[in-house]
Enzyme design. Structure first.
Site, PDB file in Angstrom:
ATOM      1  NE  ARG A  40       7.346 -38.203  -2.582  1.00  8.86           N
ATOM      2  CZ  ARG A  40       7.923 -39.074  -3.398  1.00  8.86           C
ATOM      3  NH1 ARG A  40       9.116 -38.825  -3.897  1.00  8.86           N
ATOM      4  NH2 ARG A  40       7.312 -40.194  -3.727  1.00  8.86           N
ATOM      5  NE  ARG A  83       9.398 -41.319  -0.232  1.00 14.62           N
ATOM      6  CZ  ARG A  83       8.076 -41.306  -0.252  1.00 14.62           C
ATOM      7  NH1 ARG A  83       7.405 -40.519   0.547  1.00 14.62           N
ATOM      8  NH2 ARG A  83       7.425 -42.082  -1.084  1.00 14.62           N
ATOM      9  N   GLY A 129      11.615 -16.787   6.917  1.00 14.81           N
ATOM     10  CA  GLY A 129      12.709 -16.069   7.593  1.00 14.81           C
ATOM     11  C   GLY A 129      13.311 -14.960   6.765  1.00 14.81           C
ATOM     12  CB  THR A 180       9.465 -10.172  12.407  1.00 15.07           C
ATOM     13  OG1 THR A 180       9.763 -11.096  11.353  1.00 15.07           O
ATOM     14  CG2 THR A 180      10.771  -9.807  13.086  1.00 15.07           C
ATOM     15  N   GLY A 182       0.828  -1.203   0.000  1.00 17.68           N
ATOM     16  CA  GLY A 182       0.000   0.000   0.000  1.00 17.68           C
ATOM     17  C   GLY A 182       0.856   1.243   0.000  1.00 17.68           C
ATOM     18  NE  ARG A 192       2.638 -14.273   8.294  1.00 18.25           N
ATOM     19  CZ  ARG A 192       2.738 -13.660   7.108  1.00 18.25           C
ATOM     20  NH1 ARG A 192       3.919 -13.552   6.519  1.00 18.25           N
ATOM     21  NH2 ARG A 192       1.686 -13.139   6.524  1.00 18.25           N
ATOM     22  CG  ASP A 229      11.071 -13.059   8.964  1.00 21.88           C
ATOM     23  OD1 ASP A 229      10.481 -14.155   8.894  1.00 21.88           O
ATOM     24  OD2 ASP A 229      10.816 -12.101   8.217  1.00 21.88           O
ATOM     25  CG  HIS A 242       1.552 -17.551   4.665  1.00 21.74           C
ATOM     26  ND1 HIS A 242       1.885 -17.885   3.377  1.00 21.74           N
ATOM     27  CD2 HIS A 242       1.848 -16.231   4.811  1.00 21.74           C
ATOM     28  CE1 HIS A 242       2.340 -16.805   2.758  1.00 21.74           C
ATOM     29  NE2 HIS A 242       2.336 -15.797   3.591  1.00 21.74           N
TER      30      HIS A 242
HETATM   31  O1  F6P Z   1       8.363 -11.424   7.518  1.00 14.90           O
HETATM   32  C1  F6P Z   1       7.533 -12.499   7.781  1.00 14.90           C
HETATM   33  C2  F6P Z   1       7.354 -13.369   6.573  1.00 14.90           C
HETATM   34  O2  F6P Z   1       6.508 -14.439   6.937  1.00 14.90           O
HETATM   35  C3  F6P Z   1       8.629 -13.858   5.934  1.00 14.90           C
HETATM   36  O3  F6P Z   1       9.217 -14.922   6.651  1.00 14.90           O
HETATM   37  C4  F6P Z   1       8.150 -14.211   4.553  1.00 14.90           C
HETATM   38  O4  F6P Z   1       9.195 -14.145   3.599  1.00 14.90           O
HETATM   39  C5  F6P Z   1       7.134 -13.150   4.277  1.00 14.90           C
HETATM   40  O5  F6P Z   1       6.704 -12.647   5.534  1.00 14.90           O
HETATM   41  C6  F6P Z   1       5.932 -13.620   3.498  1.00 14.90           C
HETATM   42  O6  F6P Z   1       5.110 -12.528   3.241  1.00 14.90           O
HETATM   43  P1  F6P Z   1       3.657 -12.660   2.609  1.00 14.90           P
HETATM   44  O7  F6P Z   1       2.708 -12.963   3.738  1.00 14.90           O
HETATM   45  O8  F6P Z   1       3.417 -11.323   2.020  1.00 14.90           O
HETATM   46  O9  F6P Z   1       3.672 -13.773   1.617  1.00 14.90           O
END
Ligand code: F6P
Length: 367
Positions: free
Chosen positions: A283, A175, A183, A138, A76, A292, A140, A289
């Site tokens: 594999r 495997r 990160g 974060t 944005g 998160r 990361d 996500h």
């Molecule tokens: O900064 C947090 C993070 O999850 C990173 O690890 C990852 O590269 C990025 O955000 C992914 O962002 P988006 O949610 O925009 O795909």
């Protein structure tokens, strides 16, 4: 004196955002202050302004709720990063509009809960006259000024659990399993989860890798009778003399030059090459996500609560331009300008790497 403070969550969602909101609202209410939530990250400060009152009686349950009740945005008009994390100056007219709206809302301070990008925006807002305090978020863990950011522990726990769950398939089918972790340009999640989850190869951005090294490690394991290998690979890991692997779908026109690159896809690249070189069935799993989401760990909930409470103290002390931070055993505060714009990466001569080496883990260049 009665105050009204604002709070916003910026950048990607992260486990613990709601716990910080909970703590800020409660600590502010204890002082008799009101808290106003700004919706959609910094964008909520622009016309049409979007806010929501945060009543401390409604904060129950937020400690363990993932995501952010304020919603967020990592793109944005406020985007402060482009390409591979290069800083960008925000349009002064946008900053002036945000300042005007903060004044109109009667905000005496704004709590910015974010990572490097959002705190960089926060710094520019500060320079435009908005009294900002920061909270380091974060998964990361790549921000300066604090020993750890909130969200990281939850992401590492999930990634470790993923390795635990993939081990049975790896051992049962002989495997190689390549697990890609987030990160950005720092390898904290892969390094921590890789060691905790028993990966034999860990690839991080800080150590460019070569396939000879990785395959020697896999074949050494074969010779020992270990016919499986877990590889933890950070999304920002790259082969020596090669570029990052990205998965940024083009949007066309100016938009592509105006946004950050999206990393991703390195696991498939590594898996294909390893399979071809070793002949071992391989594999991939991309955790994406999932890292998160979910309930924040106890550690994260605790630092979120401590960070939120300290952010309110910073406002009471009028220490604007400061970010709360963890310096065990206490929380402290540092200048936001000291925390942003300097990617904090895994030290290649540090204890983490040495621990891995002592255990025979291959970091991609040493076998
Ligand atoms: O900064 C947090 C993070 O999850 C990173 O690890 C990852 O590269 C990025 O955000 C992914 O962002 P988006 O949610 O925009 O795909």
């Amino acid at each position: 004196m009665k105050q009204r403070i604002g709070i916003l969550t910026g950048g990607g969602d992260c486990p613990g955002l709601n716990a910080v909101i909970y703590a800020v609202v409660k600590a502010a209410a204890k002082r008799g202050w009101e808290t106003l939530g700004i919706l959609g990250g910094f964008e909520g400060l622009l016309e049409p302004v979007r806010t929501r009152p945060l009543d401390y009686l409604e904060m129950d349950g937020l400690l363990y709720l993932g995501g952010t009740i304020l919603s967020t945005s990592n793109r944005g008009r406020f985007a402060a990063k482009v390409g591979h994390g290069e800083a960008k100056q925000i349009d002064p007219a946008i900053l002036a509009e945000a300042k005007k709206n903060c004044d109109a809302l009667g905000l005496s301070a704004l709590v910015v809960v974010g990572g490097d990008g959002s705190l960089s925006i926060g710094l520019q807002c500060l320079e435009a006259g908005i009294p900002v305090v920061g909270v380091p978020k974060t998964i990361d863990n790549d921000l300066g000024g604090t020993v750890v950011t909130f969200g990281f522990d939850t992401a590492v726990s999930f990634a470790t659990d993923a390795l635990d769950r993939l081990r049975p398939t790896a051992t049962s089918h002989n495997r190689v399993m390549v697990v890609e972790m987030m990160g950005r340009y720092a390898g904290w999640i892969a390094a921590h989860a890789g060691i905790a989850g028993g990966a034999s190869v860990i690839l991080i951005p800080e150590i460019p890798f070569n396939y000879d090294s990785i395959c020697r490690k896999i074949m050494a394991r074969e010779a020992e009778g270990k016919h499986f290998t877990l590889i933890a690979v950070a999304e920002g890991a790259r082969e020596q003399d090669k570029d990052f692997v990205t998965s940024t779908p083009p949007m066309g026109g100016k938009a592509d030059a105006q946004r950050e690159a999206r990393l991703g896809g390195i696991a498939s690249v590594v898996a294909a090459e390893v399979q071809q070189r070793t002949g071992k069935e391989t594999r991939t799993v991309v955790l994406g996500h999932l890292q998160r989401g979910g309930v924040p760990t106890t550690f994260d909930r605790l630092i979120c609560t401590r960070f939120g409470a300290r952010a309110v103290t910073l406002i009471a002390e009028k220490k604007f331009g400061r970010m709360v931070a963890l310096r065990p055993p206490d929380t402290t505060d540092v200048a936001i300008s000291e925390a942003v714009g300097k990617l904090r990466t895994v030290p290649t001569d540090g204890d983490l790497i040495q621990t891995g080496k002592a255990l025979g883990i291959c970091w991609g260049n040493d076998w």
